[in-house]
Motif scaffolding. Structure first.
Motif, short mmCIF file in Angstrom:
data_model
loop_
_atom_site.label_atom_id
_atom_site.label_comp_id
_atom_site.label_asym_id
_atom_site.label_seq_id
_atom_site.Cartn_x
_atom_site.Cartn_y
_atom_site.Cartn_z
N PRO A 242 0.83 -1.21 0.00
CA PRO A 242 0.00 0.00 0.00
C PRO A 242 0.86 1.26 0.00
CG PRO A 242 -0.73 -1.56 1.68
CD PRO A 242 0.59 -2.05 1.19
N ILE A 243 0.49 2.22 -0.84
CA ILE A 243 1.23 3.47 -0.95
C ILE A 243 0.29 4.65 -0.78
CG2 ILE A 243 2.38 5.03 -2.60
CD1 ILE A 243 3.90 2.68 -3.69
N LYS A 244 0.69 5.59 0.08
CA LYS A 244 0.05 6.89 0.18
C LYS A 244 1.17 7.92 0.17
CE LYS A 244 -3.08 9.75 2.97
NZ LYS A 244 -3.98 10.07 1.84
N LEU A 245 1.18 8.76 -0.83
CA LEU A 245 2.24 9.75 -0.96
C LEU A 245 2.14 10.80 0.14
CD1 LEU A 245 2.18 10.26 -4.84
CD2 LEU A 245 3.70 8.79 -3.51
N GLN A 246 3.29 11.27 0.58
CA GLN A 246 3.34 12.31 1.61
C GLN A 246 3.88 13.59 0.98
OE1 GLN A 246 5.40 11.01 5.19
NE2 GLN A 246 4.83 8.88 4.79
N ASP A 247 3.00 14.58 0.83
CA ASP A 247 3.39 15.84 0.20
C ASP A 247 4.04 15.59 -1.16
OD1 ASP A 247 2.47 17.37 2.39
OD2 ASP A 247 4.33 16.97 3.47
N GLN A 248 3.44 14.68 -1.91
CA GLN A 248 3.85 14.32 -3.27
C GLN A 248 5.17 13.55 -3.33
OE1 GLN A 248 2.20 18.66 -4.39
NE2 GLN A 248 3.53 17.81 -5.96
N VAL A 249 5.63 13.04 -2.21
CA VAL A 249 6.87 12.28 -2.17
C VAL A 249 6.58 10.87 -1.66
CG1 VAL A 249 9.20 12.14 -1.20
CG2 VAL A 249 8.20 14.38 -1.73
N LEU A 250 7.14 9.87 -2.33
CA LEU A 250 6.99 8.49 -1.90
C LEU A 250 7.97 8.21 -0.77
CD1 LEU A 250 5.89 5.63 -2.10
CD2 LEU A 250 7.51 5.21 -3.97
N LYS A 251 7.45 7.84 0.37
CA LYS A 251 8.26 7.45 1.52
C LYS A 251 8.12 5.94 1.71
CE LYS A 251 9.09 11.80 2.75
NZ LYS A 251 10.44 12.41 2.79
N GLY A 252 8.97 5.40 2.55
CA GLY A 252 8.81 4.00 2.94
C GLY A 252 9.29 3.00 1.91
N ILE A 253 10.30 3.39 1.10
CA ILE A 253 10.92 2.42 0.20
C ILE A 253 12.36 2.18 0.68
CG2 ILE A 253 9.51 3.03 -1.78
CD1 ILE A 253 11.90 4.65 -2.85
N PHE A 254 12.91 1.05 0.27
CA PHE A 254 14.28 0.73 0.68
C PHE A 254 15.27 1.68 0.02
CE2 PHE A 254 12.38 -3.50 1.59
CZ PHE A 254 12.75 -3.57 2.93
N GLN A 255 16.20 2.17 0.82
CA GLN A 255 17.21 3.10 0.34
C GLN A 255 18.60 2.50 0.36
OE1 GLN A 255 15.97 6.00 3.20
NE2 GLN A 255 14.81 7.18 1.71
N VAL A 256 18.75 1.37 1.05
CA VAL A 256 20.01 0.64 1.05
C VAL A 256 19.69 -0.83 0.84
CG1 VAL A 256 22.16 0.10 2.26
CG2 VAL A 256 20.98 2.26 2.72
N GLY A 257 20.39 -1.43 -0.12
CA GLY A 257 20.22 -2.85 -0.40
C GLY A 257 21.55 -3.57 -0.37
N GLN A 258 21.47 -4.90 -0.29
CA GLN A 258 22.68 -5.72 -0.26
C GLN A 258 22.37 -7.04 -0.96
OE1 GLN A 258 23.95 -7.57 3.52
NE2 GLN A 258 26.05 -6.88 3.09
N TRP A 259 23.31 -7.51 -1.76
CA TRP A 259 23.14 -8.83 -2.38
C TRP A 259 23.24 -9.92 -1.33
CZ3 TRP A 259 21.00 -9.79 -6.81
CH2 TRP A 259 21.04 -8.84 -7.83
#
Length: 287
Positions: A242-259
């Motif tokens: 589920p996604i609800k944009l905050q002030d037109q910005v997508l929050k709550g996605i992964f910003q650091v990943g690792q194999w």
């Protein structure tokens, strides 16, 4: 961003799945039809340094970071954000140097980094540089506990090139590898194209299209202003959940990943559903 004024003039929704700017809040106030689906560069730097701070507090790494970056807007901006975040968290930048775009040999910088014996290495790089750094680090036996590279690390070609040898390598993005939604998306993408998607912009792009589709369906007609308003205020079911944009910005996605075991797994922010612990130290290189 160059097309944003034209989209605004005609009340067209613009879902920017490749926008990455710290000016998102400012630009959202200027254009109420523009949506920033990747967040801001500062958020990515803070997520990374916060994760490193957790590892340091757990006694898994020290405070020395070696950082290199491509000398263009992307690299300079990313390095500036990381530099500020490192200072806030009390890390020491033992190397902080740029390299020209199109560089064919980064071994001098990597040797300089290796000589400083950092526990963390960061490269804000484009795909050709990411491959070059990864290849030359292997040749030089430079394998710090944390090895973070830039664009390309998340891409299917990177997995195909290095196979199990990329275990533990980090970058931006990441997915909830155990999510049924993500597994289904990857399977359908591969069935259609013959390849898996990347594990950063691709699922975000698909989610943005799901948002647009659902907004149009709810409005029930091509009323641009009403569709934009629905995107601004609605909640949507997407491949990311589920996604609800905050002030037109997508929050709550992964910003650091690792194999991890063949999946570019999200490891930060740590409060997201499907997050997994960081593997530290990174395993030895495998050819």
């Amino acid at each position: 961003m160059a097309v944003a004024p034209t989209f605004a003039k005609h009340d067209l929704p613009l879902l920017g799945s490749t926008f990455l700017t710290d000016r998102a809040p400012e630009l959202a106030k200027r254009w109420n039809n523009v949506f920033f689906m990747l967040g801001s560069g500062g958020e990515y730097a803070e997520a990374l340094l916060n994760l490193l701070d957790e590892q340091r507090k757990a006694g898994k790494i020290g405070d020395k970071i070696a950082m290199i970056f491509v000398a263009d807007a992307f690299g300079v901006d990313a390095a500036a954000a990381a530099r500020k975040a490192a200072a806030r968290h009390g890390f020491k930048l033992v190397l902080d140097k740029s390299y020209p775009i199109g560089s064919q040999d980064l071994s001098p910088l990597l040797n300089e980094a290796k000589a400083q014996a950092p526990d963390t290495f960061i490269a804000f790089s484009y795909p050709p540089d990411t491959v070059l750094v990864s290849d030359q680090a292997r040749v030089l036996s430079f394998n710090p506990k944390v090895f973070y590279t830039g664009v390309g690390t998340q891409f299917p070609f990177f997995k195909a090139k290095y196979g199990p040898g990329l275990e533990g390598q980090m970058s931006t993005g990441g997915v909830a590898g155990d999510s049924p939604l993500i597994k289904e998306y990857f399977a359908r993408h591969k069935a259609m194209t013959g390849k898996e998607p990347d594990s950063w912009g691709s699922p975000v792009t698909y989610a943005s299209l799901q948002i647009l589709q659902q907004a149009i369906e709810r409005v029930g007609k091509i009323d641009r202003k009403a569709i934009v308003q629905e995107i601004r205020t609605g909640t949507f079911d997407t491949v990311l959940g589920p996604i609800k944009l905050q002030d037109q910005v997508l929050k709550g996605i992964f910003q650091v990943g690792q194999w991890q075991n063949g999946v570019f797994q999200g490891v930060a922010p740590g409060n997201l559903k499907g997050v997994k612990p960081l593997i530290v130290p990174k395993p030895d290189w495998k050819n």
